[in-house]
Design a protein around this motif. Structure first.
Motif, PDB file in Angstrom:
ATOM      1  N   ALA A   1       0.716  -1.328  -0.077  1.00 47.93           N
ATOM      2  CA  ALA A   1      -0.081   0.072   0.006  1.00 47.93           C
ATOM      3  C   ALA A   1       0.927   1.313  -0.163  1.00 47.93           C
ATOM      4  N   TYR A   2       1.909   1.321   0.727  1.00 54.32           N
ATOM      5  CA  TYR A   2       2.924   2.431   0.834  1.00 54.32           C
ATOM      6  C   TYR A   2       3.946   2.449  -0.570  1.00 54.32           C
ATOM      7  N   TYR A   3       4.003   1.216  -0.887  1.00 56.03           N
ATOM      8  CA  TYR A   3       4.909   1.081  -2.269  1.00 56.03           C
ATOM      9  C   TYR A   3       3.924   1.808  -3.475  1.00 56.03           C
ATOM     10  N   ALA A   4       2.864   1.406  -3.304  1.00 56.51           N
ATOM     11  CA  ALA A   4       1.781   2.013  -4.586  1.00 56.51           C
ATOM     12  C   ALA A   4       1.831   3.503  -4.396  1.00 56.51           C
ATOM     13  N   GLU A   5       1.616   4.067  -3.523  1.00 54.77           N
ATOM     14  CA  GLU A   5       1.653   5.455  -3.406  1.00 54.77           C
ATOM     15  C   GLU A   5       2.947   6.288  -3.905  1.00 54.77           C
ATOM     16  N   ILE A   6       4.057   5.562  -3.584  1.00 49.16           N
ATOM     17  CA  ILE A   6       5.218   6.259  -3.928  1.00 49.16           C
ATOM     18  C   ILE A   6       5.544   5.905  -5.405  1.00 49.16           C
ATOM     19  N   ILE A   7       5.053   4.555  -5.869  1.00 53.31           N
ATOM     20  CA  ILE A   7       4.869   4.413  -7.306  1.00 53.31           C
ATOM     21  C   ILE A   7       4.130   5.333  -8.122  1.00 53.31           C
ATOM     22  N   ARG A   8       2.843   5.379  -7.758  1.00 52.71           N
ATOM     23  CA  ARG A   8       2.099   6.464  -8.275  1.00 52.71           C
ATOM     24  C   ARG A   8       2.505   7.598  -8.416  1.00 52.71           C
ATOM     25  N   ALA A   9       3.217   8.282  -7.276  1.00 56.93           N
ATOM     26  CA  ALA A   9       3.667   9.642  -7.545  1.00 56.93           C
ATOM     27  C   ALA A   9       5.140   9.788  -8.615  1.00 56.93           C
ATOM     28  N   GLY A  10       5.624   8.302  -8.829  1.00 58.13           N
ATOM     29  CA  GLY A  10       6.941   8.591  -9.505  1.00 58.13           C
ATOM     30  C   GLY A  10       6.345   8.279 -10.930  1.00 58.13           C
ATOM     31  N   ILE A  11       5.146   7.840 -11.168  1.00 59.17           N
ATOM     32  CA  ILE A  11       4.817   7.667 -12.614  1.00 59.17           C
ATOM     33  C   ILE A  11       4.162   9.144 -12.824  1.00 59.17           C
ATOM     34  N   GLN A  12       3.445   9.767 -12.185  1.00 55.91           N
ATOM     35  CA  GLN A  12       2.993  10.928 -12.308  1.00 55.91           C
ATOM     36  C   GLN A  12       4.116  11.949 -12.506  1.00 55.91           C
ATOM     37  N   SER A  13       5.229  11.726 -12.050  1.00 57.06           N
ATOM     38  CA  SER A  13       6.477  12.655 -12.058  1.00 57.06           C
ATOM     39  C   SER A  13       6.991  12.551 -13.761  1.00 57.06           C
ATOM     40  N   VAL A  14       6.621  11.900 -14.393  1.00 55.92           N
ATOM     41  CA  VAL A  14       7.182  11.430 -15.719  1.00 55.92           C
ATOM     42  C   VAL A  14       6.254  12.591 -16.505  1.00 55.92           C
ATOM     43  N   PRO A  15       6.988  13.513 -17.189  1.00 55.11           N
ATOM     44  CA  PRO A  15       6.230  14.296 -18.063  1.00 55.11           C
ATOM     45  C   PRO A  15       5.160  13.699 -19.085  1.00 55.11           C
ATOM     46  N   LYS A  16       4.154  14.104 -19.212  1.00 53.84           N
ATOM     47  CA  LYS A  16       2.964  13.507 -20.029  1.00 53.84           C
ATOM     48  C   LYS A  16       3.345  13.675 -21.682  1.00 53.84           C
ATOM     49  N   GLY A  17       4.467  14.168 -22.025  1.00 54.33           N
ATOM     50  CA  GLY A  17       5.114  14.407 -23.242  1.00 54.33           C
ATOM     51  C   GLY A  17       5.597  13.112 -23.658  1.00 54.33           C
ATOM     52  N   GLN A  18       6.191  12.440 -22.643  1.00 49.11           N
ATOM     53  CA  GLN A  18       6.930  11.135 -22.665  1.00 49.11           C
ATOM     54  C   GLN A  18       5.806  10.075 -23.415  1.00 49.11           C
ATOM     55  N   VAL A  19       4.499  10.213 -22.774  1.00 49.33           N
ATOM     56  CA  VAL A  19       3.750   9.374 -23.116  1.00 49.33           C
ATOM     57  C   VAL A  19       3.157   9.593 -24.534  1.00 49.33           C
ATOM     58  N   ALA A  20       2.975  10.699 -24.873  1.00 46.50           N
ATOM     59  CA  ALA A  20       2.435  11.175 -25.961  1.00 46.50           C
ATOM     60  C   ALA A  20       3.528  11.003 -27.262  1.00 46.50           C
ATOM     61  N   ALA A  21       4.576  11.036 -26.899  1.00 52.54           N
ATOM     62  CA  ALA A  21       5.584  10.463 -27.988  1.00 52.54           C
ATOM     63  C   ALA A  21       5.671   9.094 -28.045  1.00 52.54           C
ATOM     64  N   ALA A  22       5.165   8.221 -26.987  1.00 55.94           N
ATOM     65  CA  ALA A  22       5.367   6.784 -27.102  1.00 55.94           C
ATOM     66  C   ALA A  22       3.936   6.359 -27.913  1.00 55.94           C
ATOM     67  N   TYR A  23       3.006   7.154 -27.745  1.00 53.40           N
ATOM     68  CA  TYR A  23       1.960   6.570 -28.485  1.00 53.40           C
ATOM     69  C   TYR A  23       2.118   7.234 -29.927  1.00 53.40           C
ATOM     70  N   ALA A  24       2.599   8.229 -30.113  1.00 52.65           N
ATOM     71  CA  ALA A  24       3.232   8.658 -31.621  1.00 52.65           C
ATOM     72  C   ALA A  24       3.980   7.608 -32.236  1.00 52.65           C
ATOM     73  N   LEU A  25       4.653   6.928 -31.589  1.00 53.14           N
ATOM     74  CA  LEU A  25       5.390   5.826 -32.275  1.00 53.14           C
ATOM     75  C   LEU A  25       4.766   4.570 -32.334  1.00 53.14           C
ATOM     76  N   GLY A  26       3.444   4.406 -32.259  1.00 57.42           N
ATOM     77  CA  GLY A  26       2.762   3.317 -32.393  1.00 57.42           C
ATOM     78  C   GLY A  26       2.519   2.279 -30.887  1.00 57.42           C
ATOM     79  N   MET A  27       3.159   2.982 -29.900  1.00 56.60           N
ATOM     80  CA  MET A  27       3.090   1.908 -28.776  1.00 56.60           C
ATOM     81  C   MET A  27       1.470   1.933 -28.064  1.00 56.60           C
ATOM     82  N   THR A  28       1.414   0.772 -27.471  1.00 54.81           N
ATOM     83  CA  THR A  28       0.299   0.546 -26.860  1.00 54.81           C
ATOM     84  C   THR A  28       0.302   1.326 -25.383  1.00 54.81           C
ATOM     85  N   TYR A  29      -0.786   1.277 -24.543  1.00 53.26           N
ATOM     86  CA  TYR A  29      -0.697   1.760 -23.331  1.00 53.26           C
ATOM     87  C   TYR A  29       0.384   0.977 -22.715  1.00 53.26           C
TER      88      TYR A  29
END
Length: 225
Positions: A110-138
């Motif tokens: 439960a504690y690791y989940a919150e740490i990891i969730r914050a870590g995922i949210q710290s990654v710029p959304k542009g990185q996800v958009a770039a991955a989608y632009a390359l044809g990657m799935t979620y």
């Protein structure tokens, strides 16, 4: 004035080492399972699927709102009965170590989940958009782009939580499991030198945890550089 006598410690070192191994085993299993299950919980909380998000949020809030010692007591009472019913173990089988590992792993996730969730949210959304632009799935975007960066950002926090977990393993005394603290207490009680053994145990915890914390701080400076 109290007359200190440390003569019990040298002869007790093998027994204390066995207790330390139990503490380290619980810590290692709880960290591995906690990070894996915590990662899944974090992904569920961030997903757009409401049932998964509600389940993950409920799980995290439940375990973060209950004292760890109470969770351990639950598992010490429930796990033996479950293993006897499913695996056919004898009622006299010692399942305390498995119960402790499961209790710590599910609690810490439960504690690791919150740490990891914050870590995922710290990654710029542009990185996800770039991955989608390359044809990657979620899933591919998370596995190949987001999570590697997130884990790099949150590694110091994950290690700090592991240090806290190692300290908390002393709570397994509620099941009379002979971890390092429990072993020190038993030797001190047996030899009438409880003060000396508990002071020695405290010194060992301090040296190990301070050294680990210092290493984490150095790692954090390197990651931030």
């Amino acid at each position: 004035m109290y007359d200190f006598d440390w003569s019990s410690i040298p002869g007790a070192l093998p027994f204390l080492w066995e207790g330390m191994k139990i503490s380290l085993e619980i810590t290692l299993v709880a960290v591995i399972v906690g990070i894996l299950w915590g990662t899944l919980l974090a992904l569920m909380r961030l997903s757009g699927i409401s049932p998964l998000a509600y389940f993950a949020a409920g799980y995290v809030n439940l375990f973060r709102s209950i004292p760890l010692v109470m969770v351990l007591l639950w598992f010490f009472l429930i796990v033996p009965q479950f293993m006897q019913a499913v695996l056919g173990l004898a009622p006299t089988a010692d399942t305390r170590l498995v119960s402790a590992m499961m209790g710590f792993a599910l609690f810490e996730s439960a504690y690791y989940a919150e740490i990891i969730r914050a870590g995922i949210q710290s990654v710029p959304k542009g990185q996800v958009a770039a991955a989608y632009a390359l044809g990657m799935t979620y899933g591919q975007a998370m596995r190949l782009v987001v999570l590697p960066q997130a884990f790099r950002n949150m590694l110091p926090l994950l290690l700090t939580q592991a240090i806290i977990l190692f300290q908390d393993t002393s709570l397994v005394y509620v099941s009379a499991l002979a971890d390092f603290f429990g072993a020190a207490y038993k030797v001190g009680d047996r030899d009438g030198r409880l003060v000396e053994l508990l002071l020695f145990a405290g010194a060992v915890y301090f040296v190990l945890c301070y050294g680990a914390s210092y290493a984490v701080k150095r790692l954090q400076r390197r990651v931030s550089a």
